[in-house]
Structures are given as C-alpha cells and as structure tokens.
Design an enzyme around this catalytic site. Structure first.
Site, PDB file in Angstrom:
ATOM      1  N   HIS A 164      41.972  38.066  29.786  1.00 16.04           N
ATOM      2  CA  HIS A 164      42.364  39.246  29.010  1.00 16.04           C
ATOM      3  C   HIS A 164      43.414  38.850  27.982  1.00 16.04           C
ATOM      4  CE1 HIS A 164      41.135  41.705  32.742  1.00 16.04           C
ATOM      5  NE2 HIS A 164      40.389  42.174  31.766  1.00 16.04           N
ATOM      6  N   CYS A 251      48.891  43.680  35.294  1.00 15.89           N
ATOM      7  CA  CYS A 251      47.626  44.247  35.824  1.00 15.89           C
ATOM      8  C   CYS A 251      47.842  45.203  36.973  1.00 15.89           C
ATOM      9  CB  CYS A 251      46.702  43.155  36.351  1.00 15.89           C
ATOM     10  SG  CYS A 251      46.768  41.613  35.500  1.00 15.89           S
TER      11      CYS A 251
HETATM   12  C1  CIR Z   1      39.326  40.689  37.581  1.00 16.78           C
HETATM   13  O1  CIR Z   1      38.764  39.599  37.376  1.00 16.78           O
HETATM   14  O2  CIR Z   1      38.971  41.723  37.023  1.00 16.78           O
HETATM   15  C2  CIR Z   1      40.460  40.738  38.582  1.00 16.78           C
HETATM   16  N1  CIR Z   1      40.212  39.807  39.624  1.00 16.78           N
HETATM   17  C3  CIR Z   1      41.765  40.419  37.883  1.00 16.78           C
HETATM   18  C4  CIR Z   1      42.118  41.422  36.839  1.00 16.78           C
HETATM   19  C5  CIR Z   1      43.354  41.057  36.127  1.00 16.78           C
HETATM   20  N2  CIR Z   1      43.708  42.059  35.217  1.00 16.78           N
HETATM   21  C6  CIR Z   1      44.341  41.833  34.084  1.00 16.78           C
HETATM   22  O3  CIR Z   1      44.551  40.697  33.680  1.00 16.78           O
HETATM   23  N3  CIR Z   1      44.683  42.908  33.338  1.00 16.78           N
END
Ligand code: CIR
Length: 256
Positions: A164, A251
């Site tokens: 992201h 997150c």
């Molecule tokens: C994913 O791959 O969607 C989750 N395991 C981690 C999300 C991390 N979110 C972020 O960087 N905003």
C-alpha cells in the site's frame, strides 16, 4: 497537545488471523501475543488523546483487524472502500452501521473500482492515492470525484514495490514526510521535508502522526531517532505479530 483527531476505531484480531494474507515470510502470528500487542496499541492511541471504540473480532475475516483499509475518513464524509483483495471485500459490510453513528454522509467506492484506504495518504485537503494491486485506476477516479464534491482533491501515485502507499510513506504534518525506497525520489514528494527511512528499517516507514506525537514500531532505532530529531515525541509499539501479516501501525485503526 495539538488536537486534530479525537477518536479512533479498532477491531480486535481474531484467532483466524493465522490465515491472513501475507507476503512477509516471517512465520505465523501468535494470536495471544497479538492480543497483547493490540492492547498496547490501543493504550498508545489513548496516550495521544483519542477515545477508542473497539469493535469485536470477526472470525470470518482473518485480516479484519486491519480496519484502516475498509474506510476513509475526511472532515466532511466517510468513504466505504471496495477492497481489491477478494478475501477482504466482505469486511465492508461489518463497518457500515458503525460509521453511521459518527458520519451523516457516507460515500462508497463501487466495482469495478477497487480501493483500500491503506493506499490513501491525507495531506491537508489533498489525498494521495496509490495505484497498487489492491487499488485500481477506476477506484482512484471514483475517490477523486467524491473528494471534489466536498471541495477536497486527490492525485494518484503509481506504486512499484510496496503493498500500500502508506507501507512506504507517512505524512507527519508540518510538511514532514517519512519515506523510504521508491518514495524518496518520487517527483511528487520532493517539496516535503523528507525524513529518510533506511531500507533495513523500511517497515517503520509506516509510522503514525496523532496530535503531534508519532507512533513508531518498536525495534527501529534509526527511524525513532530521526523522527525524534524532527521534533516529535515518539511512542514505540511492538507490532511483530501484525508485521507477519504485512500489517503496520496505521492499518490497525481509523482516526478522526
Ligand atoms: C492484507 O494483506 O490485506 C493484510 N494482511 C495486511 C493489510 C495491511 N494494511 C495496510 O497496509 N493498510
């Protein structure tokens, strides 16, 4: 304390988090340890002056503790996103009711547009939107249209390597931008005071400004020092179990 945010929403990790999406190669997260770290994270938010609403765990969605991705808050409206990861898309149904308690205007990203809010970085009235494997051009276009309707604006940043946008760059207010890798040389970011995050500490590029304190992940001393040297009070939070799922500090919460 400079108060910009007064509340945060978090979601408890679920036991099924061991089945969350990851590219990290750091092994399986330990659920019990993750619960402890999540509690410390909530305390850190409270130490920054936030009232924290904690939503219950949902075993149907292994990644649902990464609540930032499913909604974007602006001063004028909330936007429910449309996560590009199929296993995460259903998470949006969990948040709608909660948002209506706080926002009178709720917008939505529609398919074929996809967007995860970890790809959106707010700098005052401007929202940078990362084009990633999770956020596509149509999702970004829809978000910019929504923002424009509220007198806000947005622009896209094509991502090369990171999951992201905010995996690699974090706005710390006062024109300070913590950045690593591809973002240090990105033309869009050259007018900021760049706080360089070294490659061997790249996980710490996802740090979090809240009311003039900055949360940094524990275990990244060079980053902590550079952010302190920039004039911020830093709070370290150990997120080792969330890192195993590619999840960082931002997150784990929605702030407003
Ligand atoms: C994913 O791959 O969607 C989750 N395991 C981690 C999300 C991390 N979110 C972020 O960087 N905003």
């Amino acid at each position: 304390m400079i108060l910009k945010f007064s509340r945060a929403i978090v979601r408890m990790p679920c036991r099924n988090m061991i089945n969350g999406l990851t590219t990290a190669n750091l092994g399986l997260p330990d659920y019990i340890k993750a619960i402890g770290q999540h509690g410390d994270y909530i305390h850190a938010l409270e130490n920054c002056g936030l009232e924290v609403l904690t939503l219950p765990a949902d075993e149907k969605f292994p990644d649902s503790t990464f609540i930032e991705d499913i909604a974007l808050f602006t001063p004028h409206c909330a936007v429910v996103t449309n996560p590009g990861a199929p296993s995460r898309n259903g998470e949006i149904s969990l948040i709608k009711e909660t948002l209506s308690d706080f926002f009178s205007r709720i917008e939505k990203i529609h398919s074929p547009g996809t967007l995860e809010a970890g790809d959106v970085m707010m700098v005052e009235d401007h929202y940078y939107i990362g084009l990633s494997e999770r956020t596509n051009e149509e999702g970004a276009r829809q978000l910019i249209e929504i923002l424009n309707n509220y007198g806000l604006n947005g622009s896209v940043i094509k991502l090369e390597k990171v999951l992201h946008l905010k995996t690699g760059v974090s706005y710390l207010e006062r024109n300070n931008l913590a950045a690593c890798g591809e973002f240090l040389i990105h033309p869009e970011f050259q007018n900021y005071n760049l706080i360089e995050i070294d490659d061997d500490e790249s996980y710490a590029a996802n740090c979090l400004w809240i009311n003039d304190k900055v949360l940094v992940p524990a275990g990244f001393p060079k980053t902590k020092k550079r952010i302190s040297d920039a004039g911020y009070f830093t709070i370290e939070v150990d997120l080792s179990e969330f890192r195993k799922l590619d999840g960082g500090l931002s997150c784990l919460s929605l702030r407003f």
